[in-house]
Design a protein around this motif. Structure first.
Motif, PDB file in Angstrom:
ATOM      1  N   UNK A 281      11.299   1.874  -4.706  1.00 58.56           N
ATOM      2  CA  UNK A 281      10.136   2.322  -3.939  1.00 58.56           C
ATOM      3  C   UNK A 281       8.949   2.656  -4.844  1.00 58.56           C
ATOM      4  N   UNK A 282       9.257   3.091  -6.073  1.00 64.73           N
ATOM      5  CA  UNK A 282       8.204   3.601  -6.947  1.00 64.73           C
ATOM      6  C   UNK A 282       7.361   2.496  -7.561  1.00 64.73           C
ATOM      7  N   UNK A 283       7.941   1.319  -7.784  1.00 60.62           N
ATOM      8  CA  UNK A 283       7.202   0.248  -8.461  1.00 60.62           C
ATOM      9  C   UNK A 283       5.935  -0.102  -7.696  1.00 60.62           C
ATOM     10  N   UNK A 284       6.025  -0.220  -6.383  1.00 59.07           N
ATOM     11  CA  UNK A 284       4.827  -0.509  -5.592  1.00 59.07           C
ATOM     12  C   UNK A 284       3.816   0.619  -5.704  1.00 59.07           C
ATOM     13  N   UNK A 291      -1.028   2.537 -12.418  1.00 55.22           N
ATOM     14  CA  UNK A 291      -0.178   2.905 -13.551  1.00 55.22           C
ATOM     15  C   UNK A 291       0.742   1.732 -13.884  1.00 55.22           C
ATOM     16  N   UNK A 292       0.151   0.693 -14.430  1.00 52.97           N
ATOM     17  CA  UNK A 292       0.887  -0.547 -14.659  1.00 52.97           C
ATOM     18  C   UNK A 292       1.973  -0.382 -15.715  1.00 52.97           C
ATOM     19  N   UNK A 297       7.755  -0.113 -16.815  1.00 56.03           N
ATOM     20  CA  UNK A 297       8.946   0.602 -17.282  1.00 56.03           C
ATOM     21  C   UNK A 297      10.028   0.627 -16.202  1.00 56.03           C
ATOM     22  N   UNK A 298       9.609   0.819 -14.950  1.00 52.79           N
ATOM     23  CA  UNK A 298      10.558   0.776 -13.855  1.00 52.79           C
ATOM     24  C   UNK A 298      11.199  -0.596 -13.716  1.00 52.79           C
ATOM     25  N   UNK A 372       3.401  -8.279  -8.717  1.00 54.48           N
ATOM     26  CA  UNK A 372       2.322  -7.596  -9.434  1.00 54.48           C
ATOM     27  C   UNK A 372       2.116  -8.157 -10.832  1.00 54.48           C
ATOM     28  N   UNK A 373       2.764  -9.298 -11.137  1.00 54.32           N
ATOM     29  CA  UNK A 373       2.464  -9.978 -12.390  1.00 54.32           C
ATOM     30  C   UNK A 373       3.534  -9.961 -13.455  1.00 54.32           C
ATOM     31  N   UNK A 374       4.662  -9.258 -13.232  1.00 59.22           N
ATOM     32  CA  UNK A 374       5.727  -9.276 -14.235  1.00 59.22           C
ATOM     33  C   UNK A 374       6.405 -10.643 -14.275  1.00 59.22           C
TER      34      UNK A 374
END
Length: 621
Positions: A281-284, A291-292, A297-298, A372-374
């Protein structure tokens, strides 16, 4: 010493540990050196023997807390008949902390801002949850406490006197006049020289660190959180940062243990662990806040989970913040518990449970990060593919489910839906990156899961998806079938599920309970904060914007005076219940504001970063 209400605590931290400080100036919870370490102060769990470190006016006072703007530096203001005193609490966080170079120390600055203040300082540490002896002795510069092979060094110009015996502690009484300041510095397993100028410089650096880190709203297209709840989002982001471990990138669910879901009840759990679904849930939320690095890190932590030797281990939902985990659950019988709620537990037996939804959370988190680009490289895909393939063989199993019930495993609808999500996102990752994978077989399993959930998980009489295939229990977790994309929000079954949650689980105050029915434990619980925000998300994405705002406001008005949330809210009293502050609750608030700001009346939307395969459906399919 009386118990302080949960919502009357503030939290500070150095990204390794998170002390809780009451609005009476007492540190009633602190573990060193890490969140999951044993406590040195645990007055919140035993008002007599748990230990605390209090600084407060000697007589009667009124007090209020606030944070220095856009920081985790806590300020408590005391008003007395003779004057006003401000207590500023922080742990140093400066550049380089992400590499683990932190100082395990609590800095407490006391300033008389008006009139005259007589203050009392009481230092009463208790090492290892008060399971070992603690000695307290004076030094030329303060006090040293020892126990369990550890030590706390309290430096201060205050004139402390130690008291020996069964309850060793140190006390000081000092008088400050207008504009006078006194520092108290508590160091763990260290004894560095200190002076007031160094303290003031560290305070400035720590304020700068937090204000530089926090969400800046620099996007020319406008802030996605713009509006009346912007400050609540900022505070929630700062809470999440405190709970992120800088070495392993794990996110603690909360910094506390055994704060009860019901006062006097037994639903008291240790939340000082990392749950896979919290990271998902936190990555979004972190990406949308800008806070990219923390979001990355997540993502890295999720990849670490995929590298486990046995994919079956991923079905276990929680892990230690520092490897390996300590999952043995034990009870501290000598602690009375918060407001006499026993047992007090350390460790968490849920770590051994099988919860199949964790596979879906993990793969969805990885897919969201790529949105998100990873990037996922070929070597990483090999282990991710193994996890996804494992899901295709275990989704038919019974499990404990997201709510970690301590009864027999069942066929949990939410778990099946998240297994569907694991395969669905896995297919998309493979296709988007041209990775080798048994895509045709995965598509067949994915479609079978969906058909099974639609057939076995929907109760025609209740008009909603239920908690399990075996029962007729309304469960707020069914809202996530729409969020993960198993059904679009304009499907009649999703709309009727939303309505059923509102009819069966919403309180008169507009808060949402988790589920109905027996879960194998005695007692009751409060309204679950995250469930209210799930409902906001579903209403917003359904175009039911006015209802979404109503539910959001009902939940958000229960924020603590300084913007913090526990896990639950007592629907009768409005008091906070469960561990505090809770990552789940603050993640829910951030994402709810995000969806509210995108919602248009009457228009259904897709969840951000959740990219499910587009589904064509009618009310019978």
């Amino acid at each position: 010493m009386a118990f302080t209400q949960i919502e009357d605590y503030g939290v500070i931290g150095n990204l390794e540990t998170c002390p809780l400080i009451g609005n009476d100036g007492s540190i009633d919870w602190c573990c060193f050196p890490h969140i999951e370490s044993s406590s040195v102060f645990a007055g919140i769990l035993d008002d007599d023997g748990g230990g605390h470190f209090a600084i407060q006016p000697s007589g009667e006072f009124e007090s209020a807390q606030e944070y220095v703007t856009r920081t985790n530096v806590l300020r408590t203001t005391f008003e007395t008949d003779s004057g006003t005193m401000t207590l500023t609490d922080f742990m140093p966080v400066v550049d380089g902390v992400e590499l683990g170079h932190t100082t395990s120390a609590i800095y407490r600055k006391v300033t008389c801002t008006e009139g005259t203040i007589e203050l009392d300082a009481t230092f009463e540490p208790r090492f290892d949850y008060d399971r070992v002896g603690t000695t307290v002795e004076q030094t030329s510069e303060g006090v040293i406490a020892r126990g369990n092979g550890e030590q706390l060094y309290l430096w201060s110009p205050a004139d402390f006197e130690s008291s020996e015996g069964e309850e060793e502690h140190a006390e000081a009484t000092e008088t400050l006049r207008a504009d006078e300041t006194m520092w108290f510095v508590l160091q763990y397993n260290d004894r560095e020289p200190i002076d007031a100028a160094d303290c003031a410089a560290l305070l400035r650096e720590t304020i700068d660190y937090w204000q530089d880190w926090t969400h800046q709203c620099l996007d020319a297209s406008g802030c996605p959180f713009e509006g009346p709840y912007h400050d609540d989002v900022i505070r929630s982001g700062l809470v999440l940062r405190l709970l992120m471990n800088p070495q392993t990138h794990a996110i603690a669910a909360a910094p506390t243990t055994s704060l009860p879901e019901e006062v006097g009840g037994v639903r008291n759990w240790d939340y000082r662990y990392a749950w896979i679904r919290d990271v998902s849930y936190t990555i979004q939320a972190l990406n949308e806040l800008g806070h990219e690095r923390e979001a990355r890190n997540g993502f890295d932590w999720c990849l670490t989970m995929c590298h486990k030797d046995d994919p079956g281990e991923i079905g276990h939902p929680l892990y230690g913040l520092h490897y390996p985990p300590e999952m043995v659950e034990e009870e501290l019988d000598h602690f009375s518990g918060y407001r006499h709620s026993k047992p007090v537990r350390i460790g968490n037996a849920a770590g051994d449970q099988q919860q199949l939804d964790t596979y879906g959370e993990l793969i969805t988190a990885i897919y969201t990060a790529t949105d998100y680009g990873e990037e996922i490289f070929a070597g990483e895909w090999e282990v991710i593919e193994e996890v996804i393939d494992h899901v295709s063989g275990v989704w038919t199993n019974k499990d404990k489910g997201i709510w970690e019930v301590r009864s027999e495993p069942k066929h949990v609808v939410h778990s099946k839906a998240l297994c569907w999500a694991a395969l669905d996102r896995g297919i998309k990752i493979a296709e988007d990156n041209d990775f080798d994978a048994p895509i045709d077989r995965w598509k067949g399993e994915r479609d079978t899961i969906r058909e099974t959930v639609l057939e076995e998980g929907f109760d025609e009489e209740l008009g909603c998806f239920t908690q399990t295939f075996e029962g007729e229990t309304v469960d707020a977790a069914a809202l996530r079938l729409g969020s993960v994309g198993l059904l679009p929000f304009d499907d009649d079954r999703m709309q009727s599920t939303i309505d059923a949650v509102m009819d069966h689980l919403m309180t008169d105050e507009g808060l949402v309970m988790r589920y109905e029915g027996d879960d194998g434990l005695p007692g009751e619980e409060g309204a679950f904060v995250l469930c209210s925000y799930w409902l906001v998300e579903c209403l917003a994405l359904s175009g039911r914007v006015e209802e979404a705002h109503d539910v959001f406001e009902s939940a958000t008005e229960h924020l603590s005076p300084i913007g913090l949330f526990a896990e639950e809210i007592d629907p009768e009293t409005g008091e906070h219940r469960g561990n505090f502050p809770q990552a789940f609750s603050h993640i829910g608030l951030i994402n709810a504001v995000l969806y509210l700001n995108q919602a248009e009346p009457g228009e259904t939307l897709d969840p951000i970063g959740r990219g499910a395969t587009e589904i064509t459906t009618d009310s019978k399919s």
